[in-house]
Motif scaffolding. Structure first.
Motif, PDB file in Angstrom:
ATOM      1  N   ASN A  59     -16.607 -29.002   2.368  1.00 58.88           N
ATOM      2  CA  ASN A  59     -16.286 -28.368   1.087  1.00 58.88           C
ATOM      3  C   ASN A  59     -17.495 -27.577   0.599  1.00 58.88           C
ATOM      4  OD1 ASN A  59     -14.493 -27.839  -1.030  1.00 58.88           O
ATOM      5  ND2 ASN A  59     -15.278 -29.525  -2.265  1.00 58.88           N
ATOM      6  N   THR A  60     -18.173 -26.918   1.545  1.00 58.13           N
ATOM      7  CA  THR A  60     -19.418 -26.231   1.205  1.00 58.13           C
ATOM      8  C   THR A  60     -19.197 -24.947   0.418  1.00 58.13           C
ATOM      9  OG1 THR A  60     -19.415 -25.167   3.368  1.00 58.13           O
ATOM     10  CG2 THR A  60     -20.702 -27.190   3.149  1.00 58.13           C
ATOM     11  N   TRP A  61     -18.115 -24.228   0.698  1.00 55.02           N
ATOM     12  CA  TRP A  61     -17.861 -22.989  -0.026  1.00 55.02           C
ATOM     13  C   TRP A  61     -17.372 -23.335  -1.426  1.00 55.02           C
ATOM     14  CZ3 TRP A  61     -13.730 -20.798  -2.530  1.00 55.02           C
ATOM     15  CH2 TRP A  61     -13.870 -19.458  -2.888  1.00 55.02           C
ATOM     16  N   GLN A  62     -17.997 -22.750  -2.424  1.00 56.77           N
ATOM     17  CA  GLN A  62     -17.630 -22.997  -3.818  1.00 56.77           C
ATOM     18  C   GLN A  62     -17.613 -21.676  -4.577  1.00 56.77           C
ATOM     19  OE1 GLN A  62     -17.372 -26.342  -5.525  1.00 56.77           O
ATOM     20  NE2 GLN A  62     -16.960 -26.830  -3.383  1.00 56.77           N
ATOM     21  N   ALA A  72      -3.237 -10.198   1.839  1.00 54.47           N
ATOM     22  CA  ALA A  72      -4.634 -10.160   1.401  1.00 54.47           C
ATOM     23  C   ALA A  72      -5.283 -11.540   1.521  1.00 54.47           C
ATOM     24  CB  ALA A  72      -4.719  -9.652  -0.039  1.00 54.47           C
ATOM     25  N   LEU A  73      -4.536 -12.582   1.188  1.00 53.05           N
ATOM     26  CA  LEU A  73      -5.066 -13.945   1.349  1.00 53.05           C
ATOM     27  C   LEU A  73      -5.317 -14.269   2.826  1.00 53.05           C
ATOM     28  CD1 LEU A  73      -2.973 -15.959  -1.245  1.00 53.05           C
ATOM     29  CD2 LEU A  73      -5.451 -15.613  -1.264  1.00 53.05           C
ATOM     30  N   LEU A  74      -4.416 -13.836   3.690  1.00 48.52           N
ATOM     31  CA  LEU A  74      -4.610 -14.060   5.122  1.00 48.52           C
ATOM     32  C   LEU A  74      -5.865 -13.326   5.605  1.00 48.52           C
ATOM     33  CD1 LEU A  74      -3.732 -15.106   7.892  1.00 48.52           C
ATOM     34  CD2 LEU A  74      -2.250 -13.087   8.082  1.00 48.52           C
ATOM     35  N   LEU A  75      -6.035 -12.077   5.179  1.00 44.56           N
ATOM     36  CA  LEU A  75      -7.242 -11.326   5.557  1.00 44.56           C
ATOM     37  C   LEU A  75      -8.500 -12.001   5.025  1.00 44.56           C
ATOM     38  CD1 LEU A  75      -6.138  -7.593   5.108  1.00 44.56           C
ATOM     39  CD2 LEU A  75      -6.394  -8.900   7.238  1.00 44.56           C
ATOM     40  N   ALA A  76      -8.427 -12.527   3.791  1.00 46.71           N
ATOM     41  CA  ALA A  76      -9.582 -13.236   3.223  1.00 46.71           C
ATOM     42  C   ALA A  76      -9.902 -14.481   4.042  1.00 46.71           C
ATOM     43  CB  ALA A  76      -9.301 -13.608   1.765  1.00 46.71           C
ATOM     44  N   ALA A  77      -8.868 -15.215   4.447  1.00 46.60           N
ATOM     45  CA  ALA A  77      -9.090 -16.416   5.264  1.00 46.60           C
ATOM     46  C   ALA A  77      -9.751 -16.053   6.588  1.00 46.60           C
ATOM     47  CB  ALA A  77      -7.763 -17.136   5.504  1.00 46.60           C
ATOM     48  N   TYR A 135     -11.575 -13.420   7.160  1.00 47.65           N
ATOM     49  CA  TYR A 135     -12.938 -12.994   6.828  1.00 47.65           C
ATOM     50  C   TYR A 135     -13.849 -14.216   6.693  1.00 47.65           C
ATOM     51  CZ  TYR A 135     -16.896 -11.404   4.060  1.00 47.65           C
ATOM     52  OH  TYR A 135     -18.172 -11.169   3.605  1.00 47.65           O
ATOM     53  N   PHE A 136     -13.396 -15.216   5.929  1.00 46.92           N
ATOM     54  CA  PHE A 136     -14.199 -16.426   5.766  1.00 46.92           C
ATOM     55  C   PHE A 136     -14.443 -17.107   7.114  1.00 46.92           C
ATOM     56  CE2 PHE A 136     -12.912 -16.352   1.243  1.00 46.92           C
ATOM     57  CZ  PHE A 136     -14.160 -16.536   0.668  1.00 46.92           C
ATOM     58  N   GLN A 137     -13.451 -17.083   7.968  1.00 50.28           N
ATOM     59  CA  GLN A 137     -13.570 -17.748   9.258  1.00 50.28           C
ATOM     60  C   GLN A 137     -14.460 -16.967  10.219  1.00 50.28           C
ATOM     61  OE1 GLN A 137      -9.843 -18.474  11.240  1.00 50.28           O
ATOM     62  NE2 GLN A 137     -10.825 -19.163  13.124  1.00 50.28           N
ATOM     63  N   HIS A 138     -14.132 -15.707  10.447  1.00 48.49           N
ATOM     64  CA  HIS A 138     -14.776 -14.956  11.519  1.00 48.49           C
ATOM     65  C   HIS A 138     -16.040 -14.210  11.092  1.00 48.49           C
ATOM     66  CE1 HIS A 138     -11.633 -15.946  14.339  1.00 48.49           C
ATOM     67  NE2 HIS A 138     -10.720 -15.585  13.446  1.00 48.49           N
ATOM     68  N   ILE A 139     -16.185 -13.884   9.822  1.00 44.69           N
ATOM     69  CA  ILE A 139     -17.372 -13.157   9.357  1.00 44.69           C
ATOM     70  C   ILE A 139     -18.358 -14.112   8.676  1.00 44.69           C
ATOM     71  CG2 ILE A 139     -18.228 -11.252   7.923  1.00 44.69           C
ATOM     72  CD1 ILE A 139     -16.381 -10.361  10.261  1.00 44.69           C
ATOM     73  N   GLN A 140     -17.847 -14.958   7.793  1.00 51.14           N
ATOM     74  CA  GLN A 140     -18.715 -15.887   7.064  1.00 51.14           C
ATOM     75  C   GLN A 140     -19.015 -17.175   7.837  1.00 51.14           C
ATOM     76  OE1 GLN A 140     -20.252 -15.444   3.986  1.00 51.14           O
ATOM     77  NE2 GLN A 140     -19.616 -13.323   4.256  1.00 51.14           N
ATOM     78  N   GLY A 141     -18.244 -17.464   8.882  1.00 50.41           N
ATOM     79  CA  GLY A 141     -18.508 -18.633   9.710  1.00 50.41           C
ATOM     80  C   GLY A 141     -17.985 -19.953   9.158  1.00 50.41           C
ATOM     81  N   HIS A 142     -17.019 -19.924   8.241  1.00 51.69           N
ATOM     82  CA  HIS A 142     -16.408 -21.153   7.726  1.00 51.69           C
ATOM     83  C   HIS A 142     -15.238 -21.533   8.635  1.00 51.69           C
ATOM     84  CE1 HIS A 142     -18.695 -21.210   3.993  1.00 51.69           C
ATOM     85  NE2 HIS A 142     -18.500 -19.899   3.919  1.00 51.69           N
ATOM     86  N   ALA A 143     -15.473 -22.493   9.517  1.00 47.83           N
ATOM     87  CA  ALA A 143     -14.443 -22.904  10.469  1.00 47.83           C
ATOM     88  C   ALA A 143     -13.330 -23.655   9.735  1.00 47.83           C
ATOM     89  CB  ALA A 143     -15.049 -23.793  11.549  1.00 47.83           C
ATOM     90  N   PRO A 144     -12.077 -23.223   9.900  1.00 47.73           N
ATOM     91  CA  PRO A 144     -10.977 -23.897   9.207  1.00 47.73           C
ATOM     92  C   PRO A 144     -10.630 -25.235   9.868  1.00 47.73           C
ATOM     93  CG  PRO A 144     -10.103 -22.185  10.613  1.00 47.73           C
ATOM     94  CD  PRO A 144     -11.609 -22.092  10.698  1.00 47.73           C
ATOM     95  N   CYS A 145     -10.202 -26.169   9.037  1.00 47.13           N
ATOM     96  CA  CYS A 145      -9.727 -27.452   9.547  1.00 47.13           C
ATOM     97  C   CYS A 145      -8.206 -27.384   9.702  1.00 47.13           C
ATOM     98  CB  CYS A 145     -10.114 -28.578   8.585  1.00 47.13           C
ATOM     99  SG  CYS A 145      -9.243 -28.514   7.000  1.00 47.13           S
TER     100      CYS A 145
END
Length: 176
Positions: free
Chosen positions: A133-136, A23-28, A30-40
């Protein structure tokens, strides 16, 4: 303690750990590909640790033999410690303490025989910045939440370790 020792021999606790990590992997993703938060790179290392926890739990989930439970515990514990360490390093990049700021590479440094960021870029590529660190949520950013997550996985690991050791102890007592 007997109940916990008996429960540790079943597939259920391993399924909980495996599914929570999935579930955490799916959330990550989701944040990356749907919400547009590019991972570092630090995010990708933490993602890798979550995947390690998932695979560590998958082994005894598929076959809960005592040796495979031990292997699963080793992988789970190692991944949780590494994830917690990486989340802490990530926070030091965002909130430096003193003069030392750990470097954040531009490309993940996976072993040469396993360049995951090249094989599976949708999961392991790191186009983002470690300073982002924009997502809070509730006043904490992603690396802070990941510290909480990995700390919880370590507490769960400790309970599972004690339960499995108790199970072994009870088995030895019953055999006498």
């Amino acid at each position: 303690m007997q109940w916990l020792a008996n429960w540790s021999q079943t597939r259920q606790p391993w399924a909980i750990v495996c599914l929570s990590a999935f579930a955490l992997l799916l959330a990550a993703l989701y944040f990356q590909h749907i919400q547009g938060h590019a991972p570092c790179v630090k995010c990708i290392y933490q993602r890798s640790a979550v995947i390690g926890i998932m695979f560590g739990a998958l082994i005894p989930l598929l076959y809960p033999h005592i040796l495979l439970r031990g292997l699963g515990l080793i992988i789970w514990g190692t991944s949780a410690v590494w994830g917690l360490h990486t989340a802490r390093e990530h926070l030091l990049v965002i909130f430096p303490e003193g003069f030392f700021v750990p470097p954040c590479p531009f490309v993940p440094e996976f072993p040469a025989f396993m360049p995951l960021h090249e094989w599976l870029p949708a999961i392991f590529d790191a186009p983002g910045s470690c300073n982002d660190n924009t997502w809070q949520f509730l006043g904490m950013g992603m690396p802070e939440w990941m510290q909480v997550v990995f700390a919880l996985y370590l507490v769960g690991w400790l309970v599972a370790l004690v339960a499995n050791l108790a199970s072994i102890s009870l088995s030895l007592k019953a055999a006498k």
